[in-house]
Design a protein around this motif. Structure first.
Motif, PDB file in Angstrom:
ATOM      1  N   LEU A 123      17.304 -13.028   1.388  1.00 18.32           N
ATOM      2  CA  LEU A 123      17.258 -11.841   0.564  1.00 18.32           C
ATOM      3  C   LEU A 123      15.957 -11.128   0.892  1.00 18.32           C
ATOM      4  O   LEU A 123      14.892 -11.741   0.917  1.00 18.32           O
ATOM      5  N   VAL A 124      16.034  -9.829   1.175  1.00 14.61           N
ATOM      6  CA  VAL A 124      14.855  -9.031   1.488  1.00 14.61           C
ATOM      7  C   VAL A 124      14.717  -7.961   0.404  1.00 14.61           C
ATOM      8  O   VAL A 124      15.660  -7.234   0.116  1.00 14.61           O
ATOM      9  N   VAL A 125      13.530  -7.909  -0.199  1.00  9.47           N
ATOM     10  CA  VAL A 125      13.231  -6.909  -1.218  1.00  9.47           C
ATOM     11  C   VAL A 125      12.074  -6.075  -0.692  1.00  9.47           C
ATOM     12  O   VAL A 125      11.021  -6.604  -0.357  1.00  9.47           O
ATOM     13  N   ARG A 126      12.300  -4.768  -0.602  1.00 11.05           N
ATOM     14  CA  ARG A 126      11.251  -3.846  -0.162  1.00 11.05           C
ATOM     15  C   ARG A 126      10.881  -2.982  -1.354  1.00 11.05           C
ATOM     16  O   ARG A 126      11.740  -2.336  -1.941  1.00 11.05           O
ATOM     17  N   ALA A 127       9.584  -3.001  -1.721  1.00  9.91           N
ATOM     18  CA  ALA A 127       9.097  -2.249  -2.876  1.00  9.91           C
ATOM     19  C   ALA A 127       8.170  -1.134  -2.416  1.00  9.91           C
ATOM     20  O   ALA A 127       7.274  -1.353  -1.611  1.00  9.91           O
ATOM     21  N   GLU A 128       8.391   0.050  -2.949  1.00  8.23           N
ATOM     22  CA  GLU A 128       7.586   1.219  -2.613  1.00  8.23           C
ATOM     23  C   GLU A 128       6.308   1.183  -3.461  1.00  8.23           C
ATOM     24  O   GLU A 128       6.351   1.343  -4.683  1.00  8.23           O
ATOM     25  N   LEU A 129       5.156   0.942  -2.807  1.00  9.77           N
ATOM     26  CA  LEU A 129       3.866   0.849  -3.501  1.00  9.77           C
ATOM     27  C   LEU A 129       2.785   1.600  -2.727  1.00  9.77           C
ATOM     28  O   LEU A 129       1.799   1.002  -2.284  1.00  9.77           O
ATOM     29  N   PRO A 130       2.919   2.910  -2.558  1.00  8.01           N
ATOM     30  CA  PRO A 130       1.918   3.651  -1.785  1.00  8.01           C
ATOM     31  C   PRO A 130       0.584   3.746  -2.515  1.00  8.01           C
ATOM     32  O   PRO A 130       0.539   3.789  -3.744  1.00  8.01           O
ATOM     33  N   GLY A 131      -0.493   3.747  -1.745  1.00  9.68           N
ATOM     34  CA  GLY A 131      -1.819   3.949  -2.306  1.00  9.68           C
ATOM     35  C   GLY A 131      -2.354   2.800  -3.128  1.00  9.68           C
ATOM     36  O   GLY A 131      -3.262   2.983  -3.915  1.00  9.68           O
ATOM     37  N   ILE A 132      -1.799   1.625  -2.945  1.00  9.61           N
ATOM     38  CA  ILE A 132      -2.230   0.452  -3.711  1.00  9.61           C
ATOM     39  C   ILE A 132      -2.827  -0.565  -2.747  1.00  9.61           C
ATOM     40  O   ILE A 132      -2.312  -0.769  -1.654  1.00  9.61           O
ATOM     41  N   ASP A 133      -3.900  -1.205  -3.156  1.00 11.81           N
ATOM     42  CA  ASP A 133      -4.512  -2.275  -2.377  1.00 11.81           C
ATOM     43  C   ASP A 133      -3.794  -3.571  -2.743  1.00 11.81           C
ATOM     44  O   ASP A 133      -3.952  -4.069  -3.866  1.00 11.81           O
ATOM     45  N   PRO A 134      -2.995  -4.138  -1.834  1.00 13.48           N
ATOM     46  CA  PRO A 134      -2.196  -5.314  -2.196  1.00 13.48           C
ATOM     47  C   PRO A 134      -3.036  -6.533  -2.568  1.00 13.48           C
ATOM     48  O   PRO A 134      -2.587  -7.366  -3.356  1.00 13.48           O
ATOM     49  N   GLU A 135      -4.238  -6.645  -2.020  1.00 12.50           N
ATOM     50  CA  GLU A 135      -5.070  -7.804  -2.353  1.00 12.50           C
ATOM     51  C   GLU A 135      -5.609  -7.735  -3.776  1.00 12.50           C
ATOM     52  O   GLU A 135      -5.824  -8.759  -4.412  1.00 12.50           O
ATOM     53  N   LYS A 136      -5.840  -6.536  -4.292  1.00 14.49           N
ATOM     54  CA  LYS A 136      -6.424  -6.383  -5.621  1.00 14.49           C
ATOM     55  C   LYS A 136      -5.403  -5.984  -6.686  1.00 14.49           C
ATOM     56  O   LYS A 136      -5.528  -6.388  -7.838  1.00 14.49           O
ATOM     57  N   ASP A 137      -4.423  -5.187  -6.318  1.00 16.98           N
ATOM     58  CA  ASP A 137      -3.586  -4.527  -7.317  1.00 16.98           C
ATOM     59  C   ASP A 137      -2.156  -5.028  -7.425  1.00 16.98           C
ATOM     60  O   ASP A 137      -1.383  -4.500  -8.226  1.00 16.98           O
ATOM     61  N   VAL A 138      -1.772  -6.033  -6.632  1.00 17.07           N
ATOM     62  CA  VAL A 138      -0.383  -6.492  -6.641  1.00 17.07           C
ATOM     63  C   VAL A 138      -0.326  -8.007  -6.787  1.00 17.07           C
ATOM     64  O   VAL A 138      -1.086  -8.726  -6.136  1.00 17.07           O
ATOM     65  N   ASP A 139       0.570  -8.479  -7.651  1.00 15.94           N
ATOM     66  CA  ASP A 139       0.869  -9.908  -7.781  1.00 15.94           C
ATOM     67  C   ASP A 139       2.354 -10.098  -7.536  1.00 15.94           C
ATOM     68  O   ASP A 139       3.184  -9.396  -8.120  1.00 15.94           O
ATOM     69  N   VAL A 140       2.683 -11.048  -6.677  1.00 15.13           N
ATOM     70  CA  VAL A 140       4.066 -11.409  -6.405  1.00 15.13           C
ATOM     71  C   VAL A 140       4.206 -12.871  -6.801  1.00 15.13           C
ATOM     72  O   VAL A 140       3.475 -13.721  -6.291  1.00 15.13           O
ATOM     73  N   THR A 141       5.137 -13.160  -7.721  1.00 16.91           N
ATOM     74  CA  THR A 141       5.348 -14.529  -8.172  1.00 16.91           C
ATOM     75  C   THR A 141       6.834 -14.849  -8.207  1.00 16.91           C
ATOM     76  O   THR A 141       7.677 -13.958  -8.278  1.00 16.91           O
TER      77      THR A 141
END
Length: 140
Positions: A42-60
């Motif tokens: 299963l592949v999920v692609r999320a649109e998150l422009p202008g976000i720093d993935p190391e600081k602003d995103v959590d995937v659990t």
């Protein structure tokens, strides 16, 4: 039709839209996602422009659900002779996606490139339960 395809086709119920509405997924500031089956994953692609993935995103992954949480904080200022204009946009967003039975959190990967977060969840041969853990995000 593979088990993954059957699961993908049958997993949505009429109550999903109501649940997403209460989670904030229907608004213009929600995380927009694209879900697809690629081979046995299963592949999920999320649109998150202008976000720093190391600081602003959590995937659990917990209890068979993939959660993508993001925070956005943008501020623009424009100073000119005798005038000042400031705009800001901020918020916290969550998107939860049910996963096929038996997906192990250790097998889930996430990568961020050009404003798009891609999460891949391969299907295991056997169903195994796992506890929640954070998925690291790599830059592409």
């Amino acid at each position: 039709m593979t088990d993954l395809m059957k699961w993908f086709d049958s997993r949505r119920s009429p109550l999903d839209a109501i649940e997403r509405l209460f989670e904030g997924d229907m608004g213009s500031s929600a995380i927009r996602v694209e879900e697809m089956v690629d081979g046995n994953a299963l592949v999920v692609r999320a649109e998150l422009p202008g976000i720093d993935p190391e600081k602003d995103v959590d995937v659990t992954v917990a209890d068979g659900v993939l959660s993508i949480k993001a925070q956005r904080e943008e501020k623009k200022e424009h100073k000119d002779k005798g005038s000042y204009r400031s705009e800001f946009r901020y918020g916290s967003f969550v998107r939860r996606i049910p996963l096929p039975g038996g997906v192990q959190q250790a097998d889930v990967t996430a990568a961020y490139k050009d404003g798009v977060l891609e999460v891949r969840a391969p299907m295991p041969d056997q169903a195994v339960e796992a506890s929640a853990s954070k998925i690291p995000i790599t830059r592409g």
